[in-house]
Design a protein around this motif. Structure first.
Motif, mmCIF file in Angstrom:
data_model
loop_
_atom_site.group_PDB
_atom_site.id
_atom_site.type_symbol
_atom_site.label_atom_id
_atom_site.label_comp_id
_atom_site.label_asym_id
_atom_site.label_seq_id
_atom_site.Cartn_x
_atom_site.Cartn_y
_atom_site.Cartn_z
ATOM 1 N N SER A 19 0.857 -1.182 0.000
ATOM 2 C CA SER A 19 0.000 0.000 0.000
ATOM 3 C C SER A 19 0.897 1.237 0.000
ATOM 4 C CB SER A 19 -0.892 -0.011 1.249
ATOM 5 O OG SER A 19 -0.101 0.250 2.399
ATOM 6 N N GLU A 20 0.300 2.371 0.131
ATOM 7 C CA GLU A 20 1.075 3.616 0.175
ATOM 8 C C GLU A 20 1.436 4.014 1.603
ATOM 9 O OE1 GLU A 20 2.329 5.074 -2.550
ATOM 10 O OE2 GLU A 20 1.429 3.382 -3.614
ATOM 11 N N LYS A 21 1.149 3.143 2.554
ATOM 12 C CA LYS A 21 1.495 3.434 3.953
ATOM 13 C C LYS A 21 3.003 3.575 4.099
ATOM 14 C CE LYS A 21 -2.151 0.603 5.979
ATOM 15 N NZ LYS A 21 -2.397 -0.573 6.822
ATOM 16 N N THR A 26 12.879 2.235 8.774
ATOM 17 C CA THR A 26 13.495 3.449 8.256
ATOM 18 C C THR A 26 14.684 3.160 7.345
ATOM 19 O OG1 THR A 26 14.838 3.635 10.269
ATOM 20 C CG2 THR A 26 12.744 4.836 10.233
ATOM 21 N N ASP A 27 15.269 1.991 7.480
ATOM 22 C CA ASP A 27 16.442 1.668 6.647
ATOM 23 C C ASP A 27 16.081 1.120 5.270
ATOM 24 O OD1 ASP A 27 15.517 -0.791 7.602
ATOM 25 O OD2 ASP A 27 17.518 -1.568 8.030
ATOM 26 N N THR A 28 14.791 1.013 4.952
ATOM 27 C CA THR A 28 14.394 0.557 3.616
ATOM 28 C C THR A 28 13.934 1.702 2.722
ATOM 29 O OG1 THR A 28 12.087 0.112 4.214
ATOM 30 C CG2 THR A 28 13.666 -1.697 4.515
ATOM 31 N N VAL A 29 13.721 2.872 3.298
ATOM 32 C CA VAL A 29 13.188 4.007 2.543
ATOM 33 C C VAL A 29 14.123 4.350 1.375
ATOM 34 C CG1 VAL A 29 12.531 6.449 2.663
ATOM 35 C CG2 VAL A 29 11.975 4.905 4.558
ATOM 36 N N GLY A 30 13.528 4.354 0.176
ATOM 37 C CA GLY A 30 14.274 4.702 -1.024
ATOM 38 C C GLY A 30 15.128 3.588 -1.611
ATOM 39 N N ASP A 36 8.780 -4.275 -1.765
ATOM 40 C CA ASP A 36 8.670 -5.715 -1.506
ATOM 41 C C ASP A 36 8.659 -5.999 -0.003
ATOM 42 O OD1 ASP A 36 8.640 -6.391 -4.230
ATOM 43 O OD2 ASP A 36 10.827 -6.458 -4.314
ATOM 44 N N VAL A 37 9.536 -5.342 0.727
ATOM 45 C CA VAL A 37 9.577 -5.515 2.182
ATOM 46 C C VAL A 37 8.280 -5.007 2.805
ATOM 47 C CG1 VAL A 37 10.731 -4.767 4.314
ATOM 48 C CG2 VAL A 37 12.089 -5.503 2.343
ATOM 49 N N GLN A 38 7.801 -3.864 2.331
ATOM 50 C CA GLN A 38 6.549 -3.303 2.848
ATOM 51 C C GLN A 38 5.381 -4.252 2.577
ATOM 52 O OE1 GLN A 38 6.082 -0.825 4.793
ATOM 53 N NE2 GLN A 38 3.868 -0.642 4.755
ATOM 54 N N ALA A 39 5.329 -4.833 1.391
ATOM 55 C CA ALA A 39 4.242 -5.764 1.053
ATOM 56 C C ALA A 39 4.252 -6.983 1.975
ATOM 57 C CB ALA A 39 4.362 -6.198 -0.403
ATOM 58 N N LEU A 40 5.434 -7.534 2.212
ATOM 59 C CA LEU A 40 5.538 -8.688 3.111
ATOM 60 C C LEU A 40 5.192 -8.305 4.542
ATOM 61 C CD1 LEU A 40 8.738 -10.430 1.759
ATOM 62 C CD2 LEU A 40 6.411 -11.309 1.678
ATOM 63 N N ALA A 53 14.085 -1.373 11.945
ATOM 64 C CA ALA A 53 15.124 -1.757 10.985
ATOM 65 C C ALA A 53 14.841 -3.130 10.381
ATOM 66 C CB ALA A 53 16.493 -1.767 11.663
ATOM 67 N N PHE A 54 15.057 -3.228 9.076
ATOM 68 C CA PHE A 54 14.936 -4.498 8.389
ATOM 69 C C PHE A 54 16.302 -5.114 8.102
ATOM 70 C CE2 PHE A 54 14.642 -6.995 4.431
ATOM 71 C CZ PHE A 54 13.857 -8.026 4.921
ATOM 72 N N ALA A 55 17.313 -4.294 7.943
ATOM 73 C CA ALA A 55 18.681 -4.754 7.664
ATOM 74 C C ALA A 55 18.740 -5.565 6.370
ATOM 75 C CB ALA A 55 19.244 -5.540 8.842
ATOM 76 N N GLY A 56 18.163 -5.011 5.335
ATOM 77 C CA GLY A 56 18.075 -5.692 4.054
ATOM 78 C C GLY A 56 19.405 -6.000 3.389
ATOM 79 N N ASP A 57 20.414 -5.217 3.681
ATOM 80 C CA ASP A 57 21.716 -5.429 3.052
ATOM 81 C C ASP A 57 22.569 -6.458 3.784
ATOM 82 O OD1 ASP A 57 21.133 -3.551 1.065
ATOM 83 O OD2 ASP A 57 21.825 -1.898 2.317
ATOM 84 N N LYS A 58 22.088 -6.947 4.903
ATOM 85 C CA LYS A 58 22.846 -7.952 5.660
ATOM 86 C C LYS A 58 22.738 -9.312 4.980
ATOM 87 C CE LYS A 58 23.191 -5.974 10.109
ATOM 88 N NZ LYS A 58 24.457 -5.941 10.701
ATOM 89 N N VAL A 59 23.817 -10.050 5.060
ATOM 90 C CA VAL A 59 23.850 -11.397 4.499
ATOM 91 C C VAL A 59 22.856 -12.270 5.260
ATOM 92 C CG1 VAL A 59 25.304 -13.435 4.187
ATOM 93 C CG2 VAL A 59 26.210 -11.168 3.694
#
Length: 153
Positions: A19-21, A26-30, A36-40, A53-59
């Motif tokens: 959604s547009e929420k 905060t670490d996924t913005v942009g 994809d993370v927001q949808a999940l 924090a999602f820490a998307g760049d972490k292995v």
């Protein structure tokens, strides 16, 4: 393989849209994986490393992948025979049979057991290696197994 890459693979495989929420992470913005993370997250299939924090760049480790994929199974109501009997003391009754099961984090033990019972994870020479990084081939096998189990393949 990173946390973001698996999140994107899952969201796209399930055709989830966000959604547009505003995202709580905060670490996924942009970032390329923000939607994809927001949808999940909105589908209740993912959590962060903490509230913001999602820490998307972490292995991604094997046990982190098990946790993420287990959430997909739970949200699709496909636990059935994957239900795992757990004693209150976390003794490994009907839990993973891997020789290194004592190295699996408490919050991941049930997820690993479910995936093992479903034949989605098989380990390497009797070991799960929970802190090892996942290869693309390993995550492809795991994701395909979960998608097949949940009727999304």
């Amino acid at each position: 393989m990173t946390r973001a890459q698996l999140a994107s693979m899952i969201a796209r495989a399930l055709n989830l849209g966000a959604s547009e929420k505003a995202t709580p992470f905060t670490d996924t913005v942009g970032k390329w994986y923000e939607k994809d993370v927001q949808a999940l997250y909105e589908a209740g299939m993912i959590s962060g490393t903490d509230a913001n924090a999602f820490a998307g760049d972490k292995v991604l480790t094997r046990q982190q992948a098990a946790l993420m994929l287990n959430q997909v199974i739970e949200k699709h109501g496909k636990l059935g025979t994957l239900q795992t009997a757990v004693k209150g003391d976390n003794s490994f009754a009907k839990l993973p049979t891997f020789a290194d099961r004592h190295k699996i984090a408490d919050n991941a033990i049930i997820a690993v057991a479910r995936l093992e019972n479903a034949g989605i994870v098989t380990g390497d020479d009797g070991h799960f290696n929970p802190q090892n990084e996942l290869t693309r081939a390993q995550i492809a096998k795991m994701l395909a197994g979960v998608l097949e189990l949940t009727g999304n393949m």
